[in-house]
Design an enzyme around this catalytic site. Sequence first.
Site, PDB file in Angstrom:
ATOM      1  N   PRO A 195     -17.549 -95.903  30.405  1.00 58.06           N
ATOM      2  CA  PRO A 195     -17.600 -95.973  32.064  1.00 58.06           C
ATOM      3  C   PRO A 195     -18.613 -95.350  33.078  1.00 58.06           C
ATOM      4  CG  PRO A 195     -15.786 -95.212  31.996  1.00 58.06           C
ATOM      5  CD  PRO A 195     -16.607 -95.247  30.369  1.00 58.06           C
ATOM      6  N   ASN A 196     -18.817 -96.326  33.501  1.00 61.00           N
ATOM      7  CA  ASN A 196     -20.053 -95.816  34.702  1.00 61.00           C
ATOM      8  C   ASN A 196     -21.300 -95.177  35.092  1.00 61.00           C
ATOM      9  OD1 ASN A 196     -18.239 -96.892  36.957  1.00 61.00           O
ATOM     10  ND2 ASN A 196     -16.749 -94.771  36.103  1.00 61.00           N
ATOM     11  N   ARG A 202     -26.128 -93.841  40.829  1.00 62.20           N
ATOM     12  CA  ARG A 202     -24.875 -93.329  40.625  1.00 62.20           C
ATOM     13  C   ARG A 202     -25.002 -91.864  40.912  1.00 62.20           C
ATOM     14  NH1 ARG A 202     -21.167 -92.216  35.777  1.00 62.20           N
ATOM     15  NH2 ARG A 202     -19.425 -91.214  37.109  1.00 62.20           N
ATOM     16  N   TYR A 234     -26.353 -86.432  38.246  1.00 64.65           N
ATOM     17  CA  TYR A 234     -26.593 -86.748  37.566  1.00 64.65           C
ATOM     18  C   TYR A 234     -27.731 -87.353  37.608  1.00 64.65           C
ATOM     19  CZ  TYR A 234     -21.381 -88.362  36.867  1.00 64.65           C
ATOM     20  OH  TYR A 234     -20.300 -87.579  36.565  1.00 64.65           O
ATOM     21  N   ASN A 267     -20.913 -90.184  24.658  1.00 60.25           N
ATOM     22  CA  ASN A 267     -20.719 -89.419  26.957  1.00 60.25           C
ATOM     23  C   ASN A 267     -19.256 -90.971  27.081  1.00 60.25           C
ATOM     24  OD1 ASN A 267     -19.851 -88.691  28.885  1.00 60.25           O
ATOM     25  ND2 ASN A 267     -22.476 -88.945  29.404  1.00 60.25           N
ATOM     26  N   ALA A 319     -15.905 -90.756  32.446  1.00 63.10           N
ATOM     27  CA  ALA A 319     -13.940 -90.044  32.693  1.00 63.10           C
ATOM     28  C   ALA A 319     -13.271 -90.150  31.983  1.00 63.10           C
ATOM     29  CB  ALA A 319     -13.868 -90.638  34.306  1.00 63.10           C
ATOM     30  N   HIS A 333     -11.026 -87.628  30.335  1.00 64.10           N
ATOM     31  CA  HIS A 333      -9.968 -86.382  30.841  1.00 64.10           C
ATOM     32  C   HIS A 333      -8.621 -87.206  30.463  1.00 64.10           C
ATOM     33  CE1 HIS A 333     -14.212 -84.489  32.403  1.00 64.10           C
ATOM     34  NE2 HIS A 333     -14.495 -85.602  33.050  1.00 64.10           N
ATOM     35  N   ASP A 358      -7.099 -91.261  19.362  1.00 62.28           N
ATOM     36  CA  ASP A 358      -6.775 -91.330  18.398  1.00 62.28           C
ATOM     37  C   ASP A 358      -7.989 -92.029  17.746  1.00 62.28           C
ATOM     38  OD1 ASP A 358      -3.898 -89.928  19.399  1.00 62.28           O
ATOM     39  OD2 ASP A 358      -3.587 -91.702  19.924  1.00 62.28           O
ATOM     40  N   GLU A 362     -19.158 -84.491  21.036  1.00 60.98           N
ATOM     41  CA  GLU A 362     -19.035 -85.584  23.341  1.00 60.98           C
ATOM     42  C   GLU A 362     -19.892 -84.554  23.919  1.00 60.98           C
ATOM     43  OE1 GLU A 362     -14.870 -83.540  24.544  1.00 60.98           O
ATOM     44  OE2 GLU A 362     -15.735 -83.733  26.319  1.00 60.98           O
ATOM     45  N   HIS A 421     -22.642 -84.431  27.484  1.00 64.15           N
ATOM     46  CA  HIS A 421     -21.927 -84.977  29.527  1.00 64.15           C
ATOM     47  C   HIS A 421     -23.079 -84.396  29.732  1.00 64.15           C
ATOM     48  CE1 HIS A 421     -17.562 -85.449  28.888  1.00 64.15           C
ATOM     49  NE2 HIS A 421     -17.491 -84.296  28.593  1.00 64.15           N
ATOM     50  N   ARG A 470     -17.036 -78.088  37.531  1.00 68.84           N
ATOM     51  CA  ARG A 470     -16.830 -79.024  38.821  1.00 68.84           C
ATOM     52  C   ARG A 470     -14.934 -79.166  39.106  1.00 68.84           C
ATOM     53  NH1 ARG A 470     -19.522 -85.012  36.461  1.00 68.84           N
ATOM     54  NH2 ARG A 470     -19.078 -84.943  39.550  1.00 68.84           N
ATOM     55  N   ARG A 520     -11.664 -82.742  35.704  1.00 68.30           N
ATOM     56  CA  ARG A 520     -13.341 -82.720  34.700  1.00 68.30           C
ATOM     57  C   ARG A 520     -13.511 -81.573  33.823  1.00 68.30           C
ATOM     58  NH1 ARG A 520     -15.958 -86.629  36.567  1.00 68.30           N
ATOM     59  NH2 ARG A 520     -15.952 -86.789  39.343  1.00 68.30           N
TER      60      ARG A 520
HETATM   61  C1  DQA Z   1     -19.850 -87.400  32.627  1.00 66.53           C
HETATM   62  C2  DQA Z   1     -18.731 -86.483  33.075  1.00 66.53           C
HETATM   63  C3  DQA Z   1     -17.102 -87.474  33.616  1.00 66.53           C
HETATM   64  O1  DQA Z   1     -16.276 -85.773  33.924  1.00 66.53           O
HETATM   65  C4  DQA Z   1     -18.075 -88.266  34.679  1.00 66.53           C
HETATM   66  O2  DQA Z   1     -16.252 -89.264  34.597  1.00 66.53           O
HETATM   67  C5  DQA Z   1     -18.803 -89.284  34.056  1.00 66.53           C
HETATM   68  C6  DQA Z   1     -19.570 -88.585  33.576  1.00 66.53           C
HETATM   69  C7  DQA Z   1     -21.160 -86.569  32.743  1.00 66.53           C
HETATM   70  O3  DQA Z   1     -21.713 -87.054  31.972  1.00 66.53           O
HETATM   71  O4  DQA Z   1     -21.175 -85.277  33.121  1.00 66.53           O
HETATM   72  O5  DQA Z   1     -18.810 -90.507  34.309  1.00 66.53           O
HETATM   73  O6  DQA Z   1     -19.220 -87.411  31.367  1.00 66.53           O
END
Ligand code: DQA
Length: 150
Positions: A12-13, A20, A25, A76, A79, A82, A89, A100, A102, A109, A113
């Site tokens: 997401p996002n 953003r 980022y 990635n 959020a 977390h 699962d 994983e 980021h 942060r 997070r």
């Molecule tokens: C993120 C870190 C997460 O805490 C955040 O919610 C994101 C981006 C990162 O790539 O730094 O959406 O995964």
Amino acid sequence: MNNRNFLVINGPNLNRLGKREPGIYGAQTMEDLQTELVLFSKELLLDLSFEQSNNEGDLIDLIHGAENKFRGIVLNAGAYTHYSYAIRDAIASVDVPVIEVHLSNVHAREEFRQKSVIAPVTIGQISGFGFDSYKLALQVFHNQLKGDTL
Ligand code: DQA
């Protein structure tokens, strides 16, 4: 499995990259990320596929669907990292190694997070290196392929 297919999943996002919170980022977009990763994967002779979704269920379906198709997943989860036990699962349910990643250093942060509920079911976490976090993950998969330990 005799293929070099890897899947990059963004949650997401992350489709908002470039717009953003650029101070955190960066100014580059999701398209820029894909372009860089495709170039890098060609150097490593890997075949990359990309997916992005803002929905938890879609991410779960993508993880399930990766079995028998991909040698590994670079994830990635945004959020969801977390708090999504459902994504955790899903990772645990498939026989596909997940790294994983980021962009930001989640450990430097906000407190919420600093906890990843998915980390225990991944083979490792790379956090804080922008687009290089994804490249480092691909490099790890590449190195493992060389040793054929996957
Ligand atoms: C993120 C870190 C997460 O805490 C955040 O919610 C994101 C981006 C990162 O790539 O730094 O959406 O995964």
